[in-house]
Design an enzyme around this catalytic site. Structure first.
Site, mmCIF file in Angstrom:
data_model
loop_
_atom_site.group_PDB
_atom_site.id
_atom_site.type_symbol
_atom_site.label_atom_id
_atom_site.label_comp_id
_atom_site.label_asym_id
_atom_site.label_seq_id
_atom_site.Cartn_x
_atom_site.Cartn_y
_atom_site.Cartn_z
ATOM 1 N N HIS A 245 86.286 -32.698 -38.081
ATOM 2 C CA HIS A 245 87.476 -32.486 -38.923
ATOM 3 C C HIS A 245 87.805 -33.791 -39.645
ATOM 4 C CE1 HIS A 245 88.637 -28.494 -37.707
ATOM 5 N NE2 HIS A 245 88.826 -28.808 -36.440
ATOM 6 N N GLU B 268 86.588 -33.035 -33.189
ATOM 7 C CA GLU B 268 87.703 -33.623 -33.941
ATOM 8 C C GLU B 268 87.209 -34.607 -34.982
ATOM 9 O OE1 GLU B 268 90.336 -32.121 -33.835
ATOM 10 O OE2 GLU B 268 89.965 -31.029 -31.972
ATOM 11 N N HIS C 221 85.764 -34.357 -42.690
ATOM 12 C CA HIS C 221 86.249 -33.484 -43.761
ATOM 13 C C HIS C 221 87.393 -34.180 -44.513
ATOM 14 C CE1 HIS C 221 87.052 -28.903 -44.636
ATOM 15 N NE2 HIS C 221 86.555 -29.518 -45.683
#
Ligand SMILES: [Zn+2]
Length: 673
Positions: free
Chosen positions: A467, A464, A470
């Protein structure tokens, strides 16, 4: 004053009351509608700025309110919020339909699209124009009235059929119950599972034990129960959902869905449904997907066959099983795994105190990307347990606000996810930084023990957080192309690649220390984790590939000539079957991912993403897992770029070549003899 209607930066949680949401939604929907009307009624000729960019930046406040609301509904909900969600969700989807069906708006978008070669757009602008245009054209905006009407009919029928498909599966799952009255029928089941089965029986007013086709009941039974006959019965019941030629049968629904999808795709000018879907994927074409699946199948098959032989021999030795069947698989696999590894979560947990792991993931982000995380206490949160961090780069510039919400609560849904409260974008020359959040469900500390994570939870946290990076490192102009707004067979690259650091000595030394003794995790334990992670990987790969191939077989060609679901499926599975056939079962009639959910022509992406992350990490391994040059390339070409360019272009810029399956095969141990 409604706090949601003010110009807030960090969401002002303590001031927001439930009754603020609905009026805020209604008002901002109308405001956005007025913004769209202004674009449509603009008397100047359509330009990129007055049409595409104006559309992109419309509805900003509505988006902010939506993210606050839906994030709350996921992480800290209650009946009242759920009720509001039921009221506003249809309003929002109706509003978004109003936009895609707006003929006058499309006319302007198309006018810009048609002159795109003369406009001297940047790569990002070009992508944005394409994306906006397709959001209309892929919904039929270019079709004559008659065909538009047919498209709406198809969409309406598809949504009914998908619903029906799901309802049938749910009813099949709920109808079946295996009632056990003799305790010896539960031989092999751990105490906790027995209790659960007894509880289940009790809740239905029955004596003894109950096993159902729900995963939490079915999976442990198949894994641990010694009784082969009952395993067989359950396995056949599980495998034949929607395949009993009765009112809950899904064979006709499968045919109808596949055919309507095909008709829709053809209407829009595509060869097949897969061509339509893959246009907006990294893989791009069905040919590429087939090539990928078949290459992986050929290379994984020898390992799968070896593993299957090992399992057969093991079952024969242990219980004299002559022909290993589908209902024996998970039972003997579990036994074999225990024999080979003796890994126990309890042995590992003391090395993964939550605070140490968080600190570890921050250190990894610092070593790779120069990020510094500073905990702050002046940001509003929706719950006391939510931590907040300001993130800075090496120059001390602000990168992001980061929320972390780690423990389960009554109002939080299960699982773990990354989300955002505010996107990153550039406006009037200023780079607006994002607000990113990670939400998980890790065991809370007790007065005598800190929160200790299982290894699986450690990789989840890294996943997570990947992500999250990102989102945090996003550096694009337009919010709809920022951060994780990428094609969905690309979105798992940053998350999955980061998991790799959890298996590396150099990274573990930074944080995996015993919470009492301070000792660093022994490497032989880590080695065992690695090996057990790839246990029966060949068989698992073949199974994933079979689902991907089945998906493509329904969507990658004209399905109108197909008459027999089971026969079609048997052909699609040729080459991936290890167990003997069972005529009683059918996969397609219960394949909810592709016939009910959004995975049609997309099942391959599970393996695709693994290939990407293994290939990307191999580059780090080659140069050093904390190599600055590789990390910077990854940041500059992938993490910061969001969806501004085609993913394959971004990936090649990072890696210098297209991803190859070899790194995955190597990591999964599928190459050894
Ligand atoms: Zn993910």
């Amino acid at each position: 004053m409604n706090p949601l209607l003010t110009q807030f930066d960090a969401a002002p949680f303590p001031k927001i009351k439930n009754e603020h949401f609905k009026p805020a939604f209604l008002q901002t929907i109308e405001e956005t509608r007025a913004e769209i009307d202004a674009i449509v009624n603009n008397t100047s000729v359509p330009t990129f700025e007055n049409t595409i960019e104006a559309l992109e930046f419309s509805g900003h406040q509505l988006d902010r309110i939506s993210s606050v609301f839906f994030n709350l509904n996921a992480a800290e909900t209650n009946e009242e919020i759920q009720k509001i969600a039921q009221e506003v969700s249809p309003l929002l989807s109706e509003f978004s339909n109003d936009i895609t069906l707006n003929v006058a708006l499309f006319k302007r978008v198309k006018a810009v699209f048609e002159q795109k070669h003369h406009l001297k757009l940047t790569v990002e602008q070009d992508t944005l124009l394409d994306k906006k245009y397709k959001s209309f054209s892929r919904n039929g905006a270019n079709l004559p009235e008659e065909k538009k009407k047919r498209l709406r009919e198809i969409d309406a029928e598809l949504s009914k059929l998908k619903l029906k498909f799901g309802e049938n599966i749910l009813a099949e799952t709920n109808t079946y119950q295996k009632h056990l009255s003799d305790e010896s029928q539960l031989d092999g089941l751990p105490e906790g599972e027995r209790e659960a089965a007894a509880q289940l029986a009790k809740s239905k007013g029955k004596e003894g034990w109950l096993v159902t086709l729900d995963y939490p009941s079915y999976i442990p039974f198949m894994k641990y129960a010694k009784n082969r006959e009952i395993r067989k019965e359950l396995s056949l019941a599980f495998g034949s959902k929607g395949f009993h030629n009765d009112e809950l049968d899904n064979q006709e629904n499968v045919h109808r869905i596949a055919n309507l999808r095909h008709e829709r795709a053809v209407l829009l000018g595509y060869n097949t449904h897969a061509h339509f879907v893959l246009e907006e994927r990294m893989a791009e074409t069905p040919e590429k997907v087939y090539e990928f699946l078949n290459e992986l199948m050929q290379k994984a098959k020898p390992a799968a066959e070896r593993e299957f032989k090992q399992l057969e021999d093991f079952a024969k030795d242990l219980d004299g099983i002559d022909q290993l069947q589908k209902w024996d698989g998970s039972y003997y696999s579990e036994k074999l795994k225990q024999k080979l590894f003796e890994l126990d979560d309890e042995k590992l947990k003391p090395y993964f105190k939550l605070e140490n792991v968080i600190d570890g993931v921050f250190k990894v982000a610092e070593k790779l990307f120069g990020l510094k995380f500073e905990e702050v206490f002046d940001i509003d949160t929706y719950h006391d347990e939510v931590k907040t961090f300001q993130v800075y780069d090496t120059k001390g510039d602000h990168v992001s606000l980061f929320y972390a919400d780690f423990h389960p609560r009554e109002g939080k849904r299960g699982g773990a996810w990354m989300t955002s409260f505010k996107p990153q974008y550039v406006i009037n020359g200023g780079n607006v930084r994002p607000h990113i959040s990670n939400v998980c469900n890790f065991t809370r500390s007790t007065p005598s023990k800190p929160s200790l994570l299982t290894f699986n939870e450690v990789t989840t946290l890294f996943h997570e957080f990947g992500h999250g990076l990102h989102g945090m490192l996003a550096n694009t102009t337009y919010p709809s192309l920022s951060g994780t707004s990428v094609y969905w067979d690309f979105v798992e690259l940053p998350s999955q690649v980061l998991e790799n650091w959890c298996y590396e000595k150099e990274a573990l030394e930074l944080f995996a220390t015993h919470y009492e003794t301070g000792e660093v995790i022994p490497m032989d334990l880590v080695q065992k984790i690695k090996e057990s992670a790839t246990f029966q990987e060949g068989m698992a790969t073949l199974r994933q590939l079979s689902f991907g191939l089945l998906d493509m077989s329904w969507h990658g060609a004209d399905p109108s000539k197909l008459t027999n679901v089971k026969k079609h499926e048997t052909i699609a599975f040729e080459g991936t079957e290890l167990y003997p056939q069972t005529p009683e079962t059918c996969m397609s009639t219960a394949f909810s991912h592709i016939f009910q959910g959004g995975y049609s022509s997309g099942y391959y992406s599970y393996k695709w993403a693994e290939v990407l992350d293994a290939d990307a990490f191999a580059y780090f391994k080659e140069k050093g897992i904390f190599n600055k040059e590789v990390a910077t390339k990854f940041k500059d070409s992938v993490l910061s770029k969001g969806g501004t360019e085609k993913p394959m272009v971004l990936y090649k810029r990072f890696r210098g070549a297209e991803p190859k399956v070899e790194a995955l095969l190597e990591r999964a141990g599928l190459l050894k003899k």
